[in-house]
Design a protein around this motif. Structure first.
Motif, PDB file in Angstrom:
ATOM      1  N   PRO A 109       3.358  17.411  66.043  1.00 26.77           N
ATOM      2  CA  PRO A 109       3.294  16.108  65.977  1.00 26.77           C
ATOM      3  C   PRO A 109       1.951  15.549  65.784  1.00 26.77           C
ATOM      4  CG  PRO A 109       4.993  16.560  67.445  1.00 26.77           C
ATOM      5  CD  PRO A 109       4.415  17.849  67.129  1.00 26.77           C
ATOM      6  N   ALA A 110       0.821  16.004  66.749  1.00 23.34           N
ATOM      7  CA  ALA A 110      -0.653  15.787  66.950  1.00 23.34           C
ATOM      8  C   ALA A 110      -1.113  16.018  65.448  1.00 23.34           C
ATOM      9  CB  ALA A 110      -1.130  16.451  68.035  1.00 23.34           C
ATOM     10  N   GLN A 111      -0.790  17.247  64.677  1.00 23.67           N
ATOM     11  CA  GLN A 111      -1.513  17.480  63.475  1.00 23.67           C
ATOM     12  C   GLN A 111      -0.832  16.579  62.486  1.00 23.67           C
ATOM     13  OE1 GLN A 111      -0.375  21.620  63.777  1.00 23.67           O
ATOM     14  NE2 GLN A 111      -2.404  22.256  63.873  1.00 23.67           N
ATOM     15  N   TYR A 112       0.370  16.264  62.644  1.00 24.46           N
ATOM     16  CA  TYR A 112       1.066  15.380  61.492  1.00 24.46           C
ATOM     17  C   TYR A 112       0.185  14.054  61.627  1.00 24.46           C
ATOM     18  CZ  TYR A 112       3.980  11.537  60.025  1.00 24.46           C
ATOM     19  OH  TYR A 112       4.580  10.406  59.415  1.00 24.46           O
ATOM     20  N   LEU A 167      -1.712  12.178  58.775  1.00 27.68           N
ATOM     21  CA  LEU A 167      -1.102  10.723  58.391  1.00 27.68           C
ATOM     22  C   LEU A 167      -2.299   9.763  58.326  1.00 27.68           C
ATOM     23  CD1 LEU A 167       1.037   8.800  57.733  1.00 27.68           C
ATOM     24  CD2 LEU A 167       1.731   8.318  60.257  1.00 27.68           C
ATOM     25  N   ALA A 168      -3.169   9.905  59.543  1.00 26.03           N
ATOM     26  CA  ALA A 168      -4.216   8.890  59.536  1.00 26.03           C
ATOM     27  C   ALA A 168      -5.106   8.989  58.232  1.00 26.03           C
ATOM     28  CB  ALA A 168      -4.742   9.097  60.855  1.00 26.03           C
ATOM     29  N   ASP A 169      -5.592  10.275  58.105  1.00 28.00           N
ATOM     30  CA  ASP A 169      -6.334  10.484  56.898  1.00 28.00           C
ATOM     31  C   ASP A 169      -6.023  10.082  55.567  1.00 28.00           C
ATOM     32  OD1 ASP A 169      -8.288  11.767  58.642  1.00 28.00           O
ATOM     33  OD2 ASP A 169      -7.821  13.888  58.210  1.00 28.00           O
ATOM     34  N   ALA A 170      -4.437  10.359  55.362  1.00 29.76           N
ATOM     35  CA  ALA A 170      -3.722  10.059  54.035  1.00 29.76           C
ATOM     36  C   ALA A 170      -3.991   8.408  53.840  1.00 29.76           C
ATOM     37  CB  ALA A 170      -2.287  10.484  53.762  1.00 29.76           C
ATOM     38  N   ASP A 226       1.079   6.399  67.580  1.00 31.70           N
ATOM     39  CA  ASP A 226       2.120   5.977  67.972  1.00 31.70           C
ATOM     40  C   ASP A 226       3.287   6.487  67.295  1.00 31.70           C
ATOM     41  OD1 ASP A 226       3.307   4.182  70.124  1.00 31.70           O
ATOM     42  OD2 ASP A 226       3.855   3.116  68.136  1.00 31.70           O
ATOM     43  N   ILE A 227       3.314   6.409  65.812  1.00 32.17           N
ATOM     44  CA  ILE A 227       4.490   6.666  65.026  1.00 32.17           C
ATOM     45  C   ILE A 227       4.799   8.232  65.147  1.00 32.17           C
ATOM     46  CG2 ILE A 227       3.431   7.338  62.706  1.00 32.17           C
ATOM     47  CD1 ILE A 227       6.687   5.203  63.367  1.00 32.17           C
ATOM     48  N   ALA A 228       3.857   9.123  65.130  1.00 28.13           N
ATOM     49  CA  ALA A 228       4.269  10.403  65.411  1.00 28.13           C
ATOM     50  C   ALA A 228       5.230  10.819  66.763  1.00 28.13           C
ATOM     51  CB  ALA A 228       2.865  11.354  65.685  1.00 28.13           C
ATOM     52  N   GLU A 229       4.836  10.330  67.680  1.00 36.03           N
ATOM     53  CA  GLU A 229       5.492  10.371  68.944  1.00 36.03           C
ATOM     54  C   GLU A 229       7.072   9.653  68.677  1.00 36.03           C
ATOM     55  OE1 GLU A 229       7.106  11.080  72.663  1.00 36.03           O
ATOM     56  OE2 GLU A 229       5.579  11.849  71.621  1.00 36.03           O
ATOM     57  N   VAL A 230       7.136   8.485  68.100  1.00 35.79           N
ATOM     58  CA  VAL A 230       8.431   7.866  67.795  1.00 35.79           C
ATOM     59  C   VAL A 230       9.259   8.736  66.951  1.00 35.79           C
ATOM     60  CG1 VAL A 230       9.661   5.961  66.443  1.00 35.79           C
ATOM     61  CG2 VAL A 230       7.454   5.636  68.264  1.00 35.79           C
ATOM     62  N   VAL A 250       7.383  18.289  57.395  1.00 33.09           N
ATOM     63  CA  VAL A 250       6.081  18.715  57.792  1.00 33.09           C
ATOM     64  C   VAL A 250       5.936  19.588  59.070  1.00 33.09           C
ATOM     65  CG1 VAL A 250       3.687  17.878  58.864  1.00 33.09           C
ATOM     66  CG2 VAL A 250       4.453  16.879  56.669  1.00 33.09           C
ATOM     67  N   THR A 251       6.628  19.180  60.204  1.00 35.10           N
ATOM     68  CA  THR A 251       6.836  19.776  61.304  1.00 35.10           C
ATOM     69  C   THR A 251       7.630  21.025  61.481  1.00 35.10           C
ATOM     70  OG1 THR A 251       8.404  18.129  62.143  1.00 35.10           O
ATOM     71  CG2 THR A 251       6.332  17.670  62.683  1.00 35.10           C
TER      72      THR A 251
END
Length: 213
Positions: free
Chosen positions: A196-199, A203-206, A112-116, A188-189
């Motif tokens: 954004p999807a890769q970010y 982010l989820a992994d980190a 969600d935050i990647a899209e925001v 990052v982008t």
């Protein structure tokens, strides 16, 4: 004798409200494009008015100042397709808050935050650049980040309801704040070239590694 039927006042009010909403949307769209393309200093109310097809007086009447208009553009970008609904009341953040476990919360948050951030990070860059020389813009920049931190604190509290984290509450909030910042998203982008999807995946992994036991 036939008595003329007058238009209902309610209909006229609805029409005026729709027109005002359309005008506001046009102004926000024009301001969004110009602020990103030209920056804070070069963007003028006159230029925004020309692009939006309204008068400068209309913009001042609706927003008050260029600073207030920039803030409104940032807020509208954060809220996306639901400009009248605060971010934390929208479906994405609600799903994060209501997810059944911490891993699900992190995964949903990252997506969600990647899209925001895709929408708002370029505008935050405009505010940050202007904040270096204008105190009012620095106050806006700090305030926007303070608002972010408040929202992220709500997420951490929701995660803590499912059990302890690897770190204390304040450290968890700080980790979320830094890793999901507009500034880092742009690095990052724009610099590293991730989508954004890769970010979101990174982010989820980190966050999983940092916050979960």
């Amino acid at each position: 004798m036939t008595v003329p039927v007058k238009p209902k006042r309610g209909y006229r009010s609805l029409r005026r409200s729709a027109q005002a909403s359309d005008t506001r949307a046009a102004v926000l769209s024009a301001a969004h494009d110009l602020f990103i393309r030209e920056g804070w200093q070069k963007t003028t109310i006159a230029a925004i008015a020309r692009q939006a097809g309204v008068s400068a007086e209309t913009i001042y009447a609706g927003f008050g100042s260029k600073l207030a208009l920039l803030e409104a553009v940032v807020v509208a970008s954060v809220r996306g397709l639901q400009p009248g609904t605060a971010l934390m009341d929208q479906a994405g953040p609600r799903a994060v808050m209501e997810a059944p476990d911490q891993r699900s919360q992190i995964a949903l948050f990252a997506k969600d935050i990647a899209e925001v951030l895709r929408r708002v990070a370029p505008l935050m860059a405009v505010v940050r650049a202007a904040a270096e020389s204008e105190p009012a813009l620095k106050e806006l920049y700090v305030g926007l980040h303070r608002g972010r931190t408040g929202n992220l604190a709500m997420l951490v509290d929701a995660m803590l309801r499912h059990g302890p984290l690897r770190t204390d509450r304040d450290t968890a909030i700080a980790s979320l704040d830094r890793l999901s910042s507009p500034e880092l998203f742009l690095v990052v982008t724009n610099v590293e070239g991730l989508s954004p999807a890769q970010y979101a995946t990174w982010l989820a992994d980190a966050l999983t590694a940092l916050l979960l036991r």
